[in-house]
Scaffold this motif. Sequence first.
Motif, PDB file in Angstrom:
ATOM      1  N   ALA A   4      -1.746   8.214  12.545  1.00 20.49           N
ATOM      2  CA  ALA A   4      -3.102   8.403  12.006  1.00 20.49           C
ATOM      3  C   ALA A   4      -3.529   7.173  11.226  1.00 20.49           C
ATOM      4  CB  ALA A   4      -3.147   9.622  11.087  1.00 20.49           C
ATOM      5  N   LYS A   5      -4.761   6.767  11.457  1.00 22.04           N
ATOM      6  CA  LYS A   5      -5.330   5.649  10.691  1.00 22.04           C
ATOM      7  C   LYS A   5      -6.514   6.171   9.891  1.00 22.04           C
ATOM      8  CE  LYS A   5      -8.141   2.153   9.844  1.00 22.04           C
ATOM      9  NZ  LYS A   5      -9.627   2.060   9.790  1.00 22.04           N
ATOM     10  N   PHE A   6      -6.550   5.847   8.625  1.00 22.66           N
ATOM     11  CA  PHE A   6      -7.644   6.309   7.772  1.00 22.66           C
ATOM     12  C   PHE A   6      -8.504   5.118   7.329  1.00 22.66           C
ATOM     13  CE2 PHE A   6      -4.528   9.632   7.541  1.00 22.66           C
ATOM     14  CZ  PHE A   6      -5.297  10.790   7.591  1.00 22.66           C
ATOM     15  N   VAL A  32      -3.547   2.596   6.677  1.00 20.26           N
ATOM     16  CA  VAL A  32      -4.735   2.761   5.823  1.00 20.26           C
ATOM     17  C   VAL A  32      -5.502   1.454   5.641  1.00 20.26           C
ATOM     18  CG1 VAL A  32      -3.987   4.779   4.480  1.00 20.26           C
ATOM     19  CG2 VAL A  32      -3.298   2.487   3.742  1.00 20.26           C
ATOM     20  N   SER A  33      -6.789   1.617   5.368  1.00 22.17           N
ATOM     21  CA  SER A  33      -7.661   0.488   5.031  1.00 22.17           C
ATOM     22  C   SER A  33      -7.665   0.282   3.522  1.00 22.17           C
ATOM     23  CB  SER A  33      -9.097   0.790   5.472  1.00 22.17           C
ATOM     24  OG  SER A  33      -9.242   0.638   6.846  1.00 22.17           O
ATOM     25  N   ALA A  34      -8.303  -0.802   3.105  1.00 22.06           N
ATOM     26  CA  ALA A  34      -8.558  -1.015   1.680  1.00 22.06           C
ATOM     27  C   ALA A  34      -9.566   0.037   1.208  1.00 22.06           C
ATOM     28  CB  ALA A  34      -9.142  -2.410   1.479  1.00 22.06           C
ATOM     29  N   VAL A  35      -9.622   0.257  -0.104  1.00 20.48           N
ATOM     30  CA  VAL A  35     -10.596   1.231  -0.626  1.00 20.48           C
ATOM     31  C   VAL A  35     -12.002   0.839  -0.148  1.00 20.48           C
ATOM     32  CG1 VAL A  35     -11.703   2.106  -2.727  1.00 20.48           C
ATOM     33  CG2 VAL A  35      -9.210   1.867  -2.646  1.00 20.48           C
ATOM     34  N   ARG A  43     -19.649  -1.665  -3.054  1.00 14.41           N
ATOM     35  CA  ARG A  43     -19.075  -2.742  -2.242  1.00 14.41           C
ATOM     36  C   ARG A  43     -17.637  -2.380  -1.862  1.00 14.41           C
ATOM     37  NH1 ARG A  43     -20.175  -7.859  -5.961  1.00 14.41           N
ATOM     38  NH2 ARG A  43     -19.628  -9.131  -4.171  1.00 14.41           N
ATOM     39  N   LYS A  44     -17.284  -2.708  -0.609  1.00 13.09           N
ATOM     40  CA  LYS A  44     -15.911  -2.452  -0.160  1.00 13.09           C
ATOM     41  C   LYS A  44     -14.960  -3.392  -0.893  1.00 13.09           C
ATOM     42  CE  LYS A  44     -16.799  -1.430   4.700  1.00 13.09           C
ATOM     43  NZ  LYS A  44     -16.472  -1.864   6.056  1.00 13.09           N
ATOM     44  N   VAL A  45     -13.736  -2.938  -1.124  1.00  7.13           N
ATOM     45  CA  VAL A  45     -12.760  -3.781  -1.818  1.00  7.13           C
ATOM     46  C   VAL A  45     -12.536  -5.103  -1.069  1.00  7.13           C
ATOM     47  CG1 VAL A  45     -10.272  -3.966  -2.247  1.00  7.13           C
ATOM     48  CG2 VAL A  45     -11.555  -2.092  -3.240  1.00  7.13           C
ATOM     49  N   THR A  46     -12.513  -5.068   0.265  1.00  5.55           N
ATOM     50  CA  THR A  46     -12.300  -6.318   1.013  1.00  5.55           C
ATOM     51  C   THR A  46     -13.398  -7.330   0.681  1.00  5.55           C
ATOM     52  OG1 THR A  46     -11.329  -4.983   2.766  1.00  5.55           O
ATOM     53  CG2 THR A  46     -11.854  -7.264   3.323  1.00  5.55           C
ATOM     54  N   ASP A  47     -14.643  -6.861   0.569  1.00  6.00           N
ATOM     55  CA  ASP A  47     -15.738  -7.776   0.213  1.00  6.00           C
ATOM     56  C   ASP A  47     -15.582  -8.282  -1.216  1.00  6.00           C
ATOM     57  OD1 ASP A  47     -17.134  -7.640   2.683  1.00  6.00           O
ATOM     58  OD2 ASP A  47     -17.830  -5.632   2.123  1.00  6.00           O
ATOM     59  N   GLY A 104      -6.125  -5.673  -0.470  1.00  6.95           N
ATOM     60  CA  GLY A 104      -6.728  -4.334  -0.550  1.00  6.95           C
ATOM     61  C   GLY A 104      -5.929  -3.334   0.259  1.00  6.95           C
ATOM     62  N   GLU A 105      -5.566  -3.713   1.480  1.00  4.19           N
ATOM     63  CA  GLU A 105      -4.788  -2.823   2.344  1.00  4.19           C
ATOM     64  C   GLU A 105      -3.383  -2.619   1.751  1.00  4.19           C
ATOM     65  OE1 GLU A 105      -7.309  -4.396   3.665  1.00  4.19           O
ATOM     66  OE2 GLU A 105      -8.075  -2.964   5.115  1.00  4.19           O
ATOM     67  N   GLU A 106      -2.815  -3.705   1.196  1.00  3.10           N
ATOM     68  CA  GLU A 106      -1.464  -3.581   0.614  1.00  3.10           C
ATOM     69  C   GLU A 106      -1.466  -2.567  -0.532  1.00  3.10           C
ATOM     70  OE1 GLU A 106       0.493  -7.297  -0.709  1.00  3.10           O
ATOM     71  OE2 GLU A 106       1.514  -6.073  -2.238  1.00  3.10           O
ATOM     72  N   GLY A 158      -3.325  -1.553   7.068  1.00  3.25           N
ATOM     73  CA  GLY A 158      -3.860  -2.100   8.313  1.00  3.25           C
ATOM     74  C   GLY A 158      -4.393  -3.504   8.092  1.00  3.25           C
ATOM     75  N   PHE A 159      -4.980  -4.104   9.143  1.00  4.27           N
ATOM     76  CA  PHE A 159      -5.807  -5.308   9.035  1.00  4.27           C
ATOM     77  C   PHE A 159      -5.036  -6.624   8.948  1.00  4.27           C
ATOM     78  CE2 PHE A 159      -8.879  -7.629   5.947  1.00  4.27           C
ATOM     79  CZ  PHE A 159      -9.665  -8.146   6.962  1.00  4.27           C
ATOM     80  N   TYR A 160      -3.764  -6.619   8.512  1.00  2.00           N
ATOM     81  CA  TYR A 160      -3.101  -7.913   8.337  1.00  2.00           C
ATOM     82  C   TYR A 160      -1.648  -7.895   8.816  1.00  2.00           C
ATOM     83  CZ  TYR A 160      -0.477  -6.271   4.175  1.00  2.00           C
ATOM     84  OH  TYR A 160       0.355  -5.603   3.327  1.00  2.00           O
ATOM     85  N   SER A 171      -9.904  -9.507  12.759  1.00  2.00           N
ATOM     86  CA  SER A 171     -11.294  -9.615  12.309  1.00  2.00           C
ATOM     87  C   SER A 171     -11.645  -8.345  11.520  1.00  2.00           C
ATOM     88  CB  SER A 171     -12.231  -9.816  13.494  1.00  2.00           C
ATOM     89  OG  SER A 171     -12.060  -8.767  14.411  1.00  2.00           O
ATOM     90  N   ARG A 172     -12.815  -8.349  10.882  1.00  2.09           N
ATOM     91  CA  ARG A 172     -13.202  -7.225  10.026  1.00  2.09           C
ATOM     92  C   ARG A 172     -13.146  -5.898  10.789  1.00  2.09           C
ATOM     93  NH1 ARG A 172     -15.617  -8.304   5.048  1.00  2.09           N
ATOM     94  NH2 ARG A 172     -15.075  -6.117   4.728  1.00  2.09           N
ATOM     95  N   GLY A 173     -12.720  -4.877  10.110  1.00  2.00           N
ATOM     96  CA  GLY A 173     -12.551  -3.574  10.753  1.00  2.00           C
ATOM     97  C   GLY A 173     -11.235  -3.476  11.509  1.00  2.00           C
ATOM     98  N   GLY A 174     -10.386  -4.503  11.342  1.00  2.00           N
ATOM     99  CA  GLY A 174      -9.163  -4.605  12.147  1.00  2.00           C
ATOM    100  C   GLY A 174      -8.058  -3.615  11.793  1.00  2.00           C
ATOM    101  N   GLY A 175      -8.272  -2.790  10.788  1.00  9.44           N
ATOM    102  CA  GLY A 175      -7.291  -1.736  10.513  1.00  9.44           C
ATOM    103  C   GLY A 175      -7.128  -0.823  11.728  1.00  9.44           C
ATOM    104  N   ASP A 176      -8.205  -0.658  12.485  1.00 14.55           N
ATOM    105  CA  ASP A 176      -8.141   0.150  13.718  1.00 14.55           C
ATOM    106  C   ASP A 176      -7.147  -0.458  14.705  1.00 14.55           C
ATOM    107  OD1 ASP A 176     -10.217   1.659  12.723  1.00 14.55           O
ATOM    108  OD2 ASP A 176     -11.753   0.755  13.999  1.00 14.55           O
TER     109      ASP A 176
HETATM  110  N1  ASP Z   1     -10.683  -3.614   5.005  1.00  8.94           N
HETATM  111  C1  ASP Z   1     -11.034  -4.362   6.195  1.00  8.94           C
HETATM  112  C2  ASP Z   1     -12.535  -4.438   6.336  1.00  8.94           C
HETATM  113  O1  ASP Z   1     -13.255  -3.994   5.445  1.00  8.94           O
HETATM  114  C3  ASP Z   1     -10.376  -3.860   7.426  1.00  8.94           C
HETATM  115  C4  ASP Z   1     -10.596  -2.409   7.776  1.00  8.94           C
HETATM  116  O2  ASP Z   1     -11.118  -1.655   6.954  1.00  8.94           O
HETATM  117  O3  ASP Z   1     -10.235  -2.016   8.878  1.00  8.94           O
HETATM  118  O4  ASP Z   1     -13.018  -4.979   7.295  1.00  8.94           O
END
Ligand code: ASP
Length: 352
Positions: A4-6, A32-35, A43-47, A104-106, A158-160, A171-176
Amino acid sequence: MIVAKFGGTAVTPRNLIYVKRIVTEAHGAVVVSAVGKEFKEDRKVTDLLLAYRARPDDGIWRLIADKYRRLAEVNAVDVDVDALLKDAQRRALLHDGQYCASLGEELSAKITAKFLGADYVEAEDVVRFDENGDLLVEETYSNIRAAFDGGKLSVMGGFYGSTVCGRHTFSRGGGDVSGAIVAAALNASLYENWTDVSGVCIADPAKIHNVASVEGIGYSEMRLLSRSGAEVLHPDAIEPCERLGIPIKIGNFYCPDGASTLVSRCPSRCRLLSVAEKAADGVFVTTVLHSYPQWQMTRLISHFLHSQTNELRFFNVGYTVEPDISAEFSDHIVRLTSRVSILDPLYKSLTL
Ligand code: ASP
């Protein structure tokens, strides 16, 4: 075994509890993704991390720290969050932007692992890239198999991952993508991708009332949607699962038993996949993605055009090959240009 990926909205102080409700004994791995955003203008934590790396401002770090502190506190996670944050802040400025973005993901994964009573897997040690940033598939898969072999639930950010020079991100959204490669490496029976929307909707639910979501969809149809900008799943998350025939369930963590989309080898029974409209300078560009034979779609569109009033006569209908969408899909895209919005009547006409 299920992977499962959240997404980031599940990994927020208020929503982490949904993760616990969804994860069962059938789950072997969680990614999991970053918060993510806690409200619309948030704002997303990655940003925030990328902004902090560009301009190390204590105010920005406080926003990041506050999110993780509350993530742990609200969910009563027994973790020394201040020590985690102190260590992350020290490393944030020692390395490059990709390293900083990965923190963020860590942090999410370390806190979620504690919350679920699961093991933590450090993505840097298992997800490996070559010097060009291409995933080293064999090495990564065998690392994943070794890291997740305990029979106990494990959580990874995820993501890294890493190259020989240091951390590297998708790339962004790469947790998927991380979730998909974990599912493929472990030959999971199902890859669940949990977001805050109920699968793939045919049109933007904010614009169309009572819009239907696509129940089942083929891998290549999903690729068409993802490459055309549907943000619900990263396009690179499809191939690892497709190769092994692992179905991908895109579901809403707020209502896990509600509507969802299953991506599998079975093509969609609903031939209309997406209707999306963009407006700029008084011109509306509407894109229809579908799996009808072209002649049938042409008939449906001309039926729609004939049912419209005169003010819509400036239509320009084209079957376009997008530069970033391969020719395999060119028969499945129709683009209409108009002077007024046609989203609602077109959606209704095509779903009649
Ligand atoms: N945290 C990263 C992003 O905001 C990766 C992800 O959420 O999948 O793009």
